[in-house]
Design an enzyme around this catalytic site. Structure first.
Site, PDB file in Angstrom:
ATOM      1  CG  ASP A 196      -9.928 -15.592   9.996  1.00  0.00           C
ATOM      2  OD1 ASP A 196     -10.710 -14.757   9.487  1.00  0.00           O
ATOM      3  OD2 ASP A 196      -8.695 -15.433  10.021  1.00  0.00           O
ATOM      4  CE  LYS A 210      -8.819  -9.419   3.463  1.00  0.00           C
ATOM      5  NZ  LYS A 210      -8.279 -10.431   4.382  1.00  0.00           N
ATOM      6  CG  PHE A 255      -3.257 -14.432   6.064  1.00  0.00           C
ATOM      7  CD1 PHE A 255      -1.903 -14.117   6.117  1.00  0.00           C
ATOM      8  CD2 PHE A 255      -4.180 -13.408   6.238  1.00  0.00           C
ATOM      9  CE1 PHE A 255      -1.485 -12.808   6.328  1.00  0.00           C
ATOM     10  CE2 PHE A 255      -3.764 -12.098   6.450  1.00  0.00           C
ATOM     11  CZ  PHE A 255      -2.417 -11.797   6.496  1.00  0.00           C
TER      12      PHE A 255
HETATM   13  C1  LIG Z   1      -7.272 -10.394   5.492  1.00  0.00           C
HETATM   14  C2  LIG Z   1      -7.432 -11.459   6.498  1.00  0.00           C
HETATM   15  C3  LIG Z   1      -7.078 -11.254   7.835  1.00  0.00           C
HETATM   16  C4  LIG Z   1      -6.423  -9.971   8.318  1.00  0.00           C
HETATM   17  O1  LIG Z   1      -7.254  -8.874   8.197  1.00  0.00           O
HETATM   18  P1  LIG Z   1      -6.644  -7.390   8.389  1.00  0.00           P
HETATM   19  O2  LIG Z   1      -7.862  -6.520   8.292  1.00  0.00           O
HETATM   20  O3  LIG Z   1      -5.657  -7.170   7.306  1.00  0.00           O
HETATM   21  O4  LIG Z   1      -6.025  -7.361   9.724  1.00  0.00           O
HETATM   22  C5  LIG Z   1      -7.325 -12.261   8.742  1.00  0.00           C
HETATM   23  N1  LIG Z   1      -7.881 -13.419   8.358  1.00  0.00           N
HETATM   24  C6  LIG Z   1      -8.222 -13.655   7.078  1.00  0.00           C
HETATM   25  C7  LIG Z   1      -8.853 -14.957   6.726  1.00  0.00           C
HETATM   26  C8  LIG Z   1      -8.000 -12.696   6.100  1.00  0.00           C
HETATM   27  O5  LIG Z   1      -8.310 -12.951   4.838  1.00  0.00           O
END
Ligand SMILES: *Cc1c(COP(=O)(O)O)cnc(C)c1O
Length: 393
Positions: free
Chosen positions: A223, A252, A138
């Site tokens: 990521d 986050k 994701f």
């Molecule tokens: C939550 C998340 C995203 C997206 O972040 P947003 O702030 O909602 O755009 C991208 N990568 C990972 C691994 C995530 O957990």
């Protein structure tokens, strides 16, 4: 407004893209939140891994309030101290060279994707633009990060997608070797797949990613939007696999509740996005950066060691509960599977009735408590889960 009025007005005016808890929250402190009617809940969600210091930490709230009352926004046409300090701290903590600030995880990943394509174009010319991501990953909800997301369920309705993305099975080194063709410019991965069900990649696989990417001058993008900023017990989760990616994205937990994202670039690609190539109006907002600076100062080695201790306590406690089949994840990012046909959704709903907030990820119960949670609060949460599971047997 009472809960009923809030829910009614929300239903009338807010786009129904989220499956909400049947719960309104009006205030919180630490790991406890309160409804308009005064009911309290223990928090194992941190607002999806965001409130790293819990709700309304005193030092964080004071720094944010002071910055809001001093200089709330300037645009990136001016220099400001909070962003400068934050960038310096992030580089010193991670060994990276330069930072781009945005407002979300998706935006941080967009910066990483653009940088990877341009790095390759600058050095090798056209035709080397493919980005490998992993199945079940994701990476966000914007068109590029949605394309990068390796889950077909997220791809419904929104095509056509960006060309140049390939999805590989996680932890499969042979598939990786075969996929690293001359058209590839980057590999993007989560050290622990969060939304995909709290699935940790093996250290061996992450090391193979690093060495194969290095050999082919393919940029490695970690990521760490969910795993970063102490969530797994180290500042970056990558540290535990002993790797140093070319680009790391954070979001986050970085602002402990304020919208901020960051893409960190190592020396190799720090010069790729030059003047005029990228931007974000709200990026590097001084109030968000002031909050993030409090988070970074709090995350000392002793604090991180405590996160690991608390994570071990939580994991051990979970494994001892009736009906728990397995616990996956790393640090305070855990996924729980159940036996006897018990669904995570049923456990989440019943736990809510008993005063505990938990998340879901795929078919797992996902726990992302604030990093400041105390051992007593972990014990309380485990007791609530025990009672919940006994009630469901
Ligand atoms: C939550 C998340 C995203 C997206 O972040 P947003 O702030 O909602 O755009 C991208 N990568 C990972 C691994 C995530 O957990």
């Amino acid at each position: 407004m009472n809960s009923q009025q809030i829910k009614q007005t929300d239903a009338e005016y807010i786009l129904p893209t989220y499956a909400r808890f049947n719960l309104c929250l009006v205030k919180g402190k630490g790991c406890t939140a309160q409804t308009p009617e005064g009911d309290t809940y223990l928090d194992f969600t941190s607002g999806i891994g965001v409130n790293s210091l819990g709700w309304c930490d005193d030092e964080w709230a004071a720094a944010v309030a002071a910055q809001a009352a001093t200089l709330q926004h300037t645009s990136n046409l001016f220099y400001t101290e909070p962003a400068t300090q934050l960038a310096q701290s992030l580089c010193q903590r991670t060994g990276m060279a330069k930072v781009f600030f945005g407002n979300s995880g998706a935006e941080a990943n967009e910066a990483a994707i653009k940088a990877a394509r341009k790095y390759s174009l600058d050095k090798y010319g056209e035709g080397r633009s493919t980005i490998i991501t992993l199945q079940n990953s994701f990476h966000g909800r914007t068109m590029a990060t949605l394309t990068a997301t390796g889950q077909p369920s997220f791809h419904q309705h929104f095509g056509p997608f960006l060309p140049g993305f390939v999805y590989l099975p996680a932890n499969d080194i042979t598939a990786l070797q075969a996929a690293l063709t001359p058209g590839v410019c980057a590999v993007m991965f989560e050290p622990v797949q969060g939304e995909g069900g709290v699935v940790a990649l093996t250290a061996e696989y992450q090391q193979a990613l690093q060495s194969l990417c290095n050999t082919n001058d393919v940029l490695l993008i970690a990521d760490e939007v969910q795993t970063g900023v102490g969530r797994t017990g180290t500042f970056l989760a990558c540290e535990q696999a002993g790797i140093t990616p070319d680009i790391v994205t954070l979001a986050k937990g970085l602002g402990s509740g304020l919208p901020i994202g960051a893409a960190l670039f190592n020396q190799k690609c720090a010069g790729t996005l030059g003047s005029g190539t990228h931007g974000s109006t709200f990026g590097a907002n001084p109030v968000c950066c002031a909050g993030a600076n409090v988070v970074l100062n709090r995350l000392t080695p002793a604090f991180l060691a405590e996160v690991t201790q608390k994570a071990n306590l939580l994991k051990t406690g979970l494994l001892a509960l009736p009906g728990v089949a397995s616990v996956t994840g790393l640090g305070l990012m855990l996924g729980v599977d159940f036996t006897n046909g018990l669904t995570a959704g049923a456990v989440q709903q019943a736990a809510l009735q008993n005063g505990l907030l938990c998340l879901l990820a795929k078919n797992k119960l996902r726990l992302l408590p604030p990093l400041v949670i105390t051992t007593e609060e972990i014990q309380t949460g485990l007791q609530i889960l025990q009672k919940t599971l006994e009630g469901l047997q």
